[in-house]
Design an enzyme around this catalytic site. Structure first.
Site: not given
Ligand code: PEP
Ligand code: MG
Length: 597
Positions: A207, A314, A447, A470, A518
């Site tokens: 992050h 977020r 995810e 991610n 995303c």
């Molecule tokens: C992800 O996991 O791809 C996502 C968009 O959320 P984060 O990066 O906040 O976990």
């Molecule tokens: Mg995520």
């Protein structure tokens, strides 16, 4: 122990020969500046030299933080005793006694007055000295008591953080250096306009680096041991195009990098072009670009670049590590403000994606695997009070506005069904009070592998899907996204990842619901043709990726991207897929990838 380290640092500081260190660039750009080393674990801080006129205020700040820490401990201790009357609360009493120890407080005050430094630095100085002495005690039980001192120090440092908005500013041209920079620290330091980040750990999808890219802040990570080589005040160049850190640069090196740094600044501030109109591939397939926004101020720019709303907000960035959960009113106000900013388009608010380690009073048991622990939707459904508060705030903000909800880390459809029920209950509750609410669409982050394998059930209960690539890579490949040492295993192009993405995009199509990619993959020009070829129609990305991604989309044909994905299907490894994509770029899209050519 700390004394030995200090000596070592002094010796190295005399050695001023240029030193080039290799790292991994995770946010592009170049910066020249002076090192500011961060310390602390939960709350990070740095050394600040104070003017005489600032010392009295600093002493008051220290005293207030000690009072606050004490009152927190008393509350926790009372709460624990109420819940478990027979429980030993001695540990809290010990911590209170340390805070009430006059000589302890006086020592910290003396460091502030004599060394003219900030309270955080004074606490560190005093605690380091105590800990060193404790560690030299022969008696094992007593020797281990140093952990209490470290706990107390953490608590004072947290209390010194106040509401998270420090008044002290970083000096101009500061380059933040730390073992790991926490996202909350970065948010705290943003106003001081740091020039770059250098850290020992943290991956591309951490992050902190997602934020760095959003802020156009160059960042290099992955050089373990770098902290030992650097000291606050050292001159350093961060070349986050080539993943290089140049410590004590020679005059000639500085001169050659000055131009690159100035050009990078120009790209930031004056190279802003606008992009309007419907975005289509060469063969006319319409693609929607949205933005992932953690700092709502960036929306105006995203809109200028052609973003249609916020595909991922977020909300956990509202969570303040010092104050805890924002209230219903605070949240409703922020969500409404964002909804106003996006206007006709929508904002998709993801409910808190927090893990237990981020919670306040530090009395929770440390989880061995926080990424697999009590976090995200699991935390929300276990601690319904906070979840209901957040849902009410979103419901209020969605009145006559385009506000939608995303649930993070959904692992099966029951979490969506349960949330729907809570939403209905909270809506009814607001209605009873005469408060208006809207009808937010409810989407699931996909995810977690189990969500991919039950995607039909999830899609049937969702208004839309969000592909969080991610975490999808992290959980599918069992590779920690924050651990730089396993970065080579974080393979976005792994066949399992691409097959999972395809399954999700296809399911959304079958169920006639939108799906938005995303994760960071959506903002990477290299991966975008693959996503388009797999059938993605909506991508949500960091504001600073939008123009580059638009250029790629407008320059490729959907059919060509689809053909590439067909050929990818027969690849067995990510290496084979990468080679195929590189070859395709060389042969067909070289003009879109000048850096790769
Ligand atoms: C992800 O996991 O791809 C996502 C968009 O959320 P984060 O990066 O906040 O976990
Ligand atoms: Mg995520």
């Amino acid at each position: 122990m700390p004394l030995i380290d200090e000596k070592k640092q002094k010796v190295s500081s005399r050695d001023r020969t240029e030193l080039r260190l290799k790292g991994r660039a995770v946010s592009r750009g170049v910066a020249i500046g002076k090192v500011v080393s961060l310390y602390g674990t939960k709350r990070q801080f740095y050394k600040i030299n104070l003017q005489d006129s600032q010392i009295a205020a600093e002493l008051r700040r220290l005293n207030a933080s000690i009072r606050k820490a004490k009152s927190q401990l008393k509350k926790i201790s009372a709460k624990k005793r109420e819940k478990l009357p027979n429980m030993q609360t001695g540990i809290f009493e010990t911590h209170i006694l340390i805070l009430e120890d006059k000589s302890f407080l006086e020592k910290i005050q003396t460091v502030i007055k004599e060394d003219k430094v900030n309270a955080e630095w004074a606490v560190k100085t005093v605690i380091d000295a105590y800990v060193a002495r404790y560690k030299a005690i022969p008696d094992e039980y007593l020797r281990e008591r140093y952990v209490d001192l470290e706990d107390v120090a953490e608590r004072i440092l947290s209390a010194l953080g106040g509401n998270g908005k420090t008044k002290n500013r970083l000096k101009k041209d500061s380059i933040i250096v730390a073992r790991e920079v926490k996202p909350s620290t970065l948010i705290e330091l943003i106003e001081s306009n740091p020039k770059a980040i250098v850290s020992e750990s943290g991956g591309w999808t951490s992050h902190t680096f997602i934020l760095a890219r959003e802020m156009n802040l160059p960042a290099v990570t992955g050089n373990t041991g770098i902290l030992r080589q650097m000291q606050t005040g050292d001159e350093v160049i961060v070349d986050a195009y080539n993943g290089q850190i140049i410590l004590h640069p020679a005059t000639e090196t500085v001169r050659s990098y000055k131009l690159a740094a100035a050009q990078f600044q120009q790209i930031n501030y004056s190279g802003i072009k606008s992009a309007k109109g419907v975005l289509k591939t060469l063969d006319g397939k319409e693609i929607t670009v949205r933005t992932n926004l953690d700092l709502p101020d960036g929306y105006a720019q995203a809109k200028r670049f052609g973003a249609r709303g916020i595909g991922l907000y977020r909300s956990e960035f509202l969570f303040n590590q010092y104050k805890g959960f924002p209230t219903e009113n605070e949240q409703a106000r922020v969500y409404r403000e964002i909804a106003e900013i996006v206007g006709e388009e929508s904002v998709k608010i993801r409910t808190f994606d927090l893990s237990a380690e981020q919670f306040l009073d530090g009395t929770e048991k440390k989880e061995k695997n926080p990424a697999l622990g009590m976090r995200s939707i699991r935390y929300s459904l276990t601690n319904k009070k906070h979840f209901r508060t957040q849902l009410r705030a979103i419901l209020q903000a969605s009145f006559e506005k385009n506000v939608d909800i995303i649930l993070p880390m959904v692992s099966d459809v029951s979490e969506i069904i349960e949330t729907k029920k809570i939403l209905e209950e909270e809506k009814a509750r607001l209605k009873k009070k005469g408060i208006n609410s809207g009808n937010p669409h409810l989407g699931a982050m996909i995810e977690v592998p189990s969500a991919v394998f039950t995607i039909d059930e999830i899609a049937a209960e969702s208004d839309f899907l969000c592909l969080g690539t991610n975490d999808l890579v992290q959980y599918l490949l069992a590779v920690d996204r924050d651990n730089e040492t396993v970065a080579d295993w974080f393979q976005t192009l792994h066949p399992a990842v691409l097959r999972a993405i395809k399954m999700v995009l296809d399911a959304a199509e079958t169920h006639k619901i939108p799906s938005i990619v995303c994760g960071e993959m959506a903002g990477s020009p290299f991966y975008v043709p693959i996503l388009i070829g797999l059938g993605a129609k909506e991508l949500s990305m960091n504001v600073n990726s939008i123009l580059r991604v638009r250029k790629i989309i407008a320059g490729i044909a959907f059919e060509e991207a689809g053909d590439l994905c067909k050929r990818i299907e027969s690849c067995r490894t990510s290496r084979e897929i990468e080679e195929l994509v590189q070859q395709n770029i060389r042969e067909k899209w070289a003009h879109l990838f000048p850096y790769e050519a």
